[in-house]
Design an enzyme around this catalytic site. Structure first.
Site, PDB file in Angstrom:
ATOM      1  N   ARG A  91      60.470  16.798  22.825  1.00  0.00           N
ATOM      2  CA  ARG A  91      61.766  17.417  22.464  1.00  0.00           C
ATOM      3  C   ARG A  91      62.867  16.387  22.219  1.00  0.00           C
ATOM      4  O   ARG A  91      64.041  16.664  22.345  1.00  0.00           O
ATOM      5  CB  ARG A  91      62.225  18.417  23.528  1.00  0.00           C
ATOM      6  N   LYS A 115      69.806  11.514   8.997  1.00  0.00           N
ATOM      7  CA  LYS A 115      68.949  12.461   8.258  1.00  0.00           C
ATOM      8  C   LYS A 115      67.503  11.999   8.422  1.00  0.00           C
ATOM      9  O   LYS A 115      67.168  10.867   8.055  1.00  0.00           O
ATOM     10  CB  LYS A 115      69.305  12.476   6.768  1.00  0.00           C
ATOM     11  N   GLU A 150      72.566   2.420  -4.709  1.00  0.00           N
ATOM     12  CA  GLU A 150      73.236   3.121  -3.605  1.00  0.00           C
ATOM     13  C   GLU A 150      74.452   2.327  -3.107  1.00  0.00           C
ATOM     14  O   GLU A 150      75.369   2.899  -2.532  1.00  0.00           O
ATOM     15  CB  GLU A 150      72.257   3.375  -2.444  1.00  0.00           C
ATOM     16  N   LYS A 156      79.782   4.876   4.594  1.00  0.00           N
ATOM     17  CA  LYS A 156      78.902   5.970   4.986  1.00  0.00           C
ATOM     18  C   LYS A 156      79.238   6.454   6.399  1.00  0.00           C
ATOM     19  O   LYS A 156      79.273   7.661   6.659  1.00  0.00           O
ATOM     20  CB  LYS A 156      77.430   5.538   4.891  1.00  0.00           C
ATOM     21  N   GLU A 211      76.719  17.777   6.686  1.00  0.00           N
ATOM     22  CA  GLU A 211      76.824  17.984   5.240  1.00  0.00           C
ATOM     23  C   GLU A 211      77.296  19.379   4.844  1.00  0.00           C
ATOM     24  O   GLU A 211      76.637  20.089   4.074  1.00  0.00           O
ATOM     25  CB  GLU A 211      75.469  17.683   4.570  1.00  0.00           C
ATOM     26  N   ARG A 264      80.242  15.038   3.082  1.00  0.00           N
ATOM     27  CA  ARG A 264      78.979  14.267   3.028  1.00  0.00           C
ATOM     28  C   ARG A 264      78.262  14.486   1.699  1.00  0.00           C
ATOM     29  O   ARG A 264      77.499  13.639   1.261  1.00  0.00           O
ATOM     30  CB  ARG A 264      78.085  14.615   4.226  1.00  0.00           C
ATOM     31  N   ASN A 314      75.978  12.341  -2.460  1.00  0.00           N
ATOM     32  CA  ASN A 314      74.964  12.736  -3.443  1.00  0.00           C
ATOM     33  C   ASN A 314      75.409  12.480  -4.881  1.00  0.00           C
ATOM     34  O   ASN A 314      74.801  13.004  -5.815  1.00  0.00           O
ATOM     35  CB  ASN A 314      74.606  14.215  -3.263  1.00  0.00           C
ATOM     36  N   HIS A 327      72.890  12.207  -7.595  1.00  0.00           N
ATOM     37  CA  HIS A 327      71.616  12.719  -7.083  1.00  0.00           C
ATOM     38  C   HIS A 327      71.180  14.017  -7.749  1.00  0.00           C
ATOM     39  O   HIS A 327      69.992  14.314  -7.770  1.00  0.00           O
ATOM     40  CB  HIS A 327      71.684  12.914  -5.562  1.00  0.00           C
ATOM     41  N   HIS A 377      67.860  13.392  -9.232  1.00  0.00           N
ATOM     42  CA  HIS A 377      66.741  13.995  -8.521  1.00  0.00           C
ATOM     43  C   HIS A 377      65.836  14.770  -9.469  1.00  0.00           C
ATOM     44  O   HIS A 377      64.607  14.768  -9.327  1.00  0.00           O
ATOM     45  CB  HIS A 377      67.286  14.907  -7.407  1.00  0.00           C
ATOM     46  N   HIS A 411      63.549   6.011  -6.495  1.00  0.00           N
ATOM     47  CA  HIS A 411      64.691   6.849  -6.107  1.00  0.00           C
ATOM     48  C   HIS A 411      66.035   6.214  -6.516  1.00  0.00           C
ATOM     49  O   HIS A 411      66.879   6.857  -7.129  1.00  0.00           O
ATOM     50  CB  HIS A 411      64.654   7.131  -4.598  1.00  0.00           C
TER      51      HIS A 411
HETATM   52  N1  GLY Z   1      71.696   9.988   1.588  1.00  0.00           N
HETATM   53  C1  GLY Z   1      72.722  10.960   1.691  1.00  0.00           C
HETATM   54  C2  GLY Z   1      73.143  11.259   3.084  1.00  0.00           C
HETATM   55  O1  GLY Z   1      72.753  10.586   4.006  1.00  0.00           O
HETATM   56  O2  GLY Z   1      73.869  12.198   3.283  1.00  0.00           O
END
Ligand code: GLY
Length: 378
Positions: free
Chosen positions: A130, A152, A194, A235, A245, A249, A253, A256, A260, A274
């Site tokens: 957990r 993430k 990035e 960031k 997000e 946040r 993107n 993206h 994407h 990517h």
């Molecule tokens: N790569 C986008 C984020 O971490 O929100």
């Protein structure tokens, strides 16, 4: 933008998330300090390193030696390199490995690798017993400025990329910039997309600075640490405001949504990495914004010229292989984006260099016409 720091300087960026706050340590040679950092953070812990076979060949011995040198018992779990390791099968294998190594709640998982290892190792850490704490040791530029920061974690599902996962913050990130010396040039360049993204989305001065200093960054000069630190600070600030997000946040993107769709159309393969897809997508976001009269064509042209100078693909036709799906199929891919809400497309557009914003006020027909044009219309 301040002058670059000296190469020997260690930079620490804090991600301010209250009781879950953590530091990102950035500098050359930091892998040698991994053991002492972890021993300070979790005295008496054991550690299990999750890595992939390629990274293990280059860096596992150094990471192990650093941990053992600080009296930390170490085991390791290796997965094959590549996106296909972000699977249920590999998750099971990693979890089994962590349990076999008797990693308990007071111990640590160390994710040593690029985005795939960070996402997989972090997700395994979030579910084993957990939740056990984990440390990110990113070994690619993309992971150092993006995926290792912000919590993430994910694996891929039959229905799409990163659809099974958790927001689960690490307790420490150690970004050793010397590890990037062994990265293939193409991968470094893809990660650079990035880095530029942070300038383009919220910091025009940083973009100007990159336009002057990007070659030093690629060559491994002091500009590299500086650019990684500025990116991580940007960031960290966004994640501290909007960890899960629901708002700001989404700005991360930028590039993206378009990118994407092309990445998916290329089968998430070597055909379009990517970061390359993000570069291409940012080109499209700037062109699309110019077309809507949000920014001048001159600004869009400047951004595209910068990306092109670094060698990133700035036009669909520059991506090898040809043969893209039809416009309808591309629109389907765009509408499967995770940012779609109640069927409405979400785009990150720009009002200027460094002024990105989130909008749902984009007509699908307008996007369709734009994509058709890019594909050479079908
Ligand atoms: N790569 C986008 C984020 O971490 O929100």
């Amino acid at each position: 933008m301040t002058a670059p720091l000296r190469a020997s300087d260690l930079i620490t960026v804090n991600v301010a998330l209250g009781t879950r706050a953590y530091d990102i340590a950035i500098g050359r040679g930091l892998i040698a300090t991994l053991g002492e950092r972890i021993a300070r953070l979790r005295p008496g812990c054991k550690a299990a390193i999750v890595t992939d076979e390629t990274v293990a060949r280059h860096h596992l011995a150094a990471a192990k030696a650093a941990l053992e040198g600080a009296g930390i018992g170490v085991s390791s779990v290796k997965v094959p390199a590549g996106e296909s390791s972000k699977s249920f099968r590999m998750l099971e294998q990693v979890c089994d490995g962590l349990l076999a190594a008797r990693i308990e709640r007071g111990d640590l998982v160390v994710a040593l690798g690029g985005g795939v290892v960070g996402d997989l190792g972090g997700f395994a850490a979030s579910v084993v017993r957990r939740g056990v704490d984990y440390v990110q040791v990113p070994t690619s530029l993309l992971a150092q400025v993006d995926s290792s920061v912000g919590g993430k974690t994910a694996i891929n599902a039959r229905h799409g990329k990163n659809l099974i996962g958790a927001f689960y913050q690490p307790v420490l990130v150690v970004a050793d910039t010397a590890l990037l010396d062994t990265l293939p040039a193409r991968e470094f360049r893809a990660g650079y997309a990035e880095v530029v993204k942070y300038g383009l989305l919220g910091d025009a001065d940083f973009f100007e600075w990159l336009d002057v200093n990007w070659r030093d960054l690629f060559a491994g000069g002091p500009a590299r640490e500086h650019a990684i630190a500025v990116s991580c600070r940007a960031k960290a600030a966004i994640v501290a405001r909007d960890e899960r997000e629901t708002g700001d946040r989404m700005l991360l993107n930028l590039g993206h949504t378009f990118g994407h769709a092309f990445e998916a159309a290329a089968g998430f393969s070597d055909r379009l990495l990517h970061g390359e897809a993000v570069g291409l997508g940012m080109t499209m976001a700037f062109e699309f914004s110019a077309r809507r009269g949000l920014i001048s064509q001159d600004d869009a042209t400047r951004v595209i010229a910068h990306l092109a100078a670094t060698g990133l693909p700035t036009h669909v036709k520059a991506v090898p292989g040809g043969n893209w799906p039809t416009v309808d199929a591309m629109m389907d891919l765009i509408s499967q984006d995770k940012k779609v809400q109640r069927g409405q497309l979400t785009f990150i557009l720009v009002r200027g260099i460094g002024q990105a914003f989130v909008t749902r006020d984009v007509d699908a027909a307008e996007v369709r016409a734009f994509i058709a044009e890019k594909l050479g219309a079908r």
